[in-house]
Design an enzyme around this catalytic site. Structure first.
Site, PDB file in Angstrom:
ATOM      1  N   CYS A 198       0.827  -1.208   0.000  1.00 28.99           N
ATOM      2  CA  CYS A 198       0.000   0.000   0.000  1.00 28.99           C
ATOM      3  C   CYS A 198       0.863   1.261   0.000  1.00 28.99           C
ATOM      4  O   CYS A 198       0.430   2.307  -0.474  1.00 28.99           O
ATOM      5  CB  CYS A 198      -0.948  -0.008   1.191  1.00 28.99           C
ATOM      6  SG  CYS A 198      -0.140  -0.320   2.743  1.00 28.99           S
ATOM      7  N   HIS A 459      -1.036   1.014   7.585  1.00 28.47           N
ATOM      8  CA  HIS A 459      -1.653   0.894   6.265  1.00 28.47           C
ATOM      9  C   HIS A 459      -1.742   2.289   5.646  1.00 28.47           C
ATOM     10  O   HIS A 459      -2.191   3.233   6.285  1.00 28.47           O
ATOM     11  CB  HIS A 459      -3.046   0.268   6.404  1.00 28.47           C
ATOM     12  CG  HIS A 459      -3.768   0.146   5.095  1.00 28.47           C
ATOM     13  ND1 HIS A 459      -3.245  -0.602   4.049  1.00 28.47           N
ATOM     14  CD2 HIS A 459      -4.926   0.678   4.653  1.00 28.47           C
ATOM     15  CE1 HIS A 459      -4.090  -0.517   3.020  1.00 28.47           C
ATOM     16  NE2 HIS A 459      -5.110   0.251   3.362  1.00 28.47           N
TER      17      HIS A 459
END
Ligand SMILES: [Zn+2]
Length: 508
Positions: A198, A459
């Site tokens: 990510c 994340h």
């Protein structure tokens, strides 16, 4: 967009045609359990094939290699594949390889073929994926200028990259581009996560929405393509993400090519988004910079002294001016240094503004300790001094990194979760700038890279808007998921890590 075959081949001469007998394996896991080793994916660029291999994790000690030949197995060579990652969920491992046709073999005038098979050595045994005894076969062909028409006719019936639409078909396949009109929002494209990637997706979304950069690439692609492997692949990626046809793509080819230059990015694990941004901008700069010199000029230039001009420098580089003043005689001395990113500490409060963070730029630093004293050329001795930092040249694209990750007094990394309020439309930097034009100190926000969660289990997501529209809507990009963004989420966002601003009045 138009990419011609000529631009796709290395040195205007050769390129590798995809194996026409390769098919993406169906029932992949079943085959891995049964045969222990399977070629999972492959794509070619110039005279290099990039492959991904999946093996059954039956033992800790294992080795995977590619055995290849370019003379129909009269002789062969061996190339080791690199271990990439372990799939904990299903007990398989991933390996990757980069197979480049040796330069000296390209000199042969005949049409060449390259064949390979994959071997997995484990528990004292050798297991092969030889494509059901056919091997994996490539054709090495010369550019259209030099390939006889008869061969061209032969090739055009096969899976080659001769024609534009075929090239796009190949890129679409390489990136596993999917169009799902029911899921797609406003022609936007999400990026699938490869397992911890990510950080890369969040940066790629932000960069592709940097319209000054994207427009430059799209307008100049004919002269840019084939100037370097990273530029070339970035153009392929840009085409897919911006064409509006696809709801998701997997940016694996771009990642593999970056990863083969910098091994840290070959693995599918979490990295720092800011570091990746700097690396990617640097690679793009190197490729573009090279376009302004002939090979000969590069040879004559010492490393790092090549002409520093590129669109990357033009858009992203700012210049700091650092002025040291002798506190004894008030003599001053200035030096200049370029920066790609303003890294700002967050003042220790639960909530502050971006202007509070910027204040640190204006603070004088006093050089009065014995080991930090400055040598004044006028006084001819080490004297007490003060140092002041200003921005001498503001960049057209300003990237601000909020220093959320810091080492605490116990030498452990901690994350600062403070809410930093940032302006959306009029960030004014004139008080930090030493140049007189205050008009050029106004900036508009167009992208934010957020870091969610803890230091080790974080994340990344992106908030972005496309400023080429009149009333641009903000969107949230969470890997392959693209959503409309509420303004509350935008304005009360304690996850912001990187802020992308564009100058409102770009100087000519
Ligand atoms: Zn002095």
């Amino acid at each position: 967009m138009s990419l011609s075959c000529e631009q796709q081949c290395i040195n205007g001469k050769y390129y590798l045609c995809m194996p026409d007998n390769f098919q993406y394996p169906r029932n992949l896991l079943h085959r891995v359990y049964k045969n222990l080793v399977v070629l999972e994916d492959i794509f070619t660029r110039n005279v290099t094939a990039y492959g991904t291999i999946r093996v059954n994790n039956c033992s800790f000690d294992k080795r995977v290699f590619v055995r290849y030949t370019i003379d129909q197995w009269k002789t062969f060579s061996v190339l080791n594949a690199h271990y990439i990652m372990h799939y904990a969920d299903n007990n398989t491992d991933l390996f990757q390889f980069k197979l480049t046709v040796p330069k000296d073999k390209l000199l042969s005038s005949s049409l060449l073929k390259m064949s390979f098979a994959i071997c997995y050595c484990v528990n004292g045994g050798k297991f092969w994926d030889n494509n059901y005894s056919q091997n994996y076969n490539f054709e090495i062909i010369e550019s259209s200028r030099e390939v006889p028409t008869s061969i061209l006719n032969q090739l055009s019936r096969k899976k080659s990259i001769i024609r534009d639409d075929q090239l796009y078909k190949q890129i679409t396949q390489d990136y596993h581009a999917i169009s799902n009109t029911t899921q797609q929002i406003e022609n936007l494209c999400g990026l699938k996560n490869l397992g911890g990637t990510c950080y890369m997706n969040s940066i790629l979304q932000s960069l592709s929405l940097t319209s000054l950069l994207t427009n430059y690439f799209l307008y100049n692609q004919d002269s840019l393509v084939f100037k370097g492997i990273i530029i070339n692949e970035y153009l392929n990626f840009l085409y897919l993400i911006r064409c509006g046809q696809y709801s998701t793509i997997i940016p694996a080819p771009l990642k593999q090519i970056i990863g083969h230059i910098n091994y840290a990015y070959l693995e599918n694990q979490q990295q720092d988004a800011h570091e990746f941004l700097i690396v990617l901008l640097d690679y793009l700069h190197i490729d573009l910079n090279r376009t302004q010199c002939t090979d000969e000029e590069i040879d004559y230039n010492l490393f790092g002294q090549i002409n520093k001009n590129s669109i990357i420098v033009d858009l992203f580089y700012g210049i700091y001016k650092s002025t040291i003043t002798c506190l004894q005689c008030m003599h001053t001395s200035s030096s200049y240094e370029s920066f790609v990113c303003l890294t700002l500490p967050i003042p220790s409060t639960n909530q502050c503004t971006l202007q509070d963070c910027l204040q640190s730029l204006n603070e004088d630093e006093y050089l009065i300790d014995d080991d930090s004293k400055w040598f004044c050329s006028k006084c001819q001795c080490h004297s007490n001094a003060k140092k002041r930092l200003e921005i001498h040249k503001l960049p057209k694209i300003l990237i601000i990194q909020l220093k959320r990750f810091q080492m605490n007094s116990e030498m452990r990394w901690i994350k600062d979760e403070s809410l930093v309020l940032y302006p959306e439309d009029d960030l004014d930097l004139h008080q930090y700038s030493s140049s007189p034009s205050s008009e050029q100190a106004l900036y508009t926000l167009y992208s934010i890279v957020n870091h969610n969660g803890s230091l080790n289990d974080g994340h990344y997501t992106t908030f972005s808007r496309d400023l080429s529209y009149d009333q641009p809507q903000w969107f949230e990009y969470d890997d392959e998921i693209v959503k409309y963004l509420d303004l509350d989420q935008l304005h009360l966002n304690s996850k912001a890590y990187l802020l992308f601003y564009t100058m409102q009045h770009i100087p000519e």
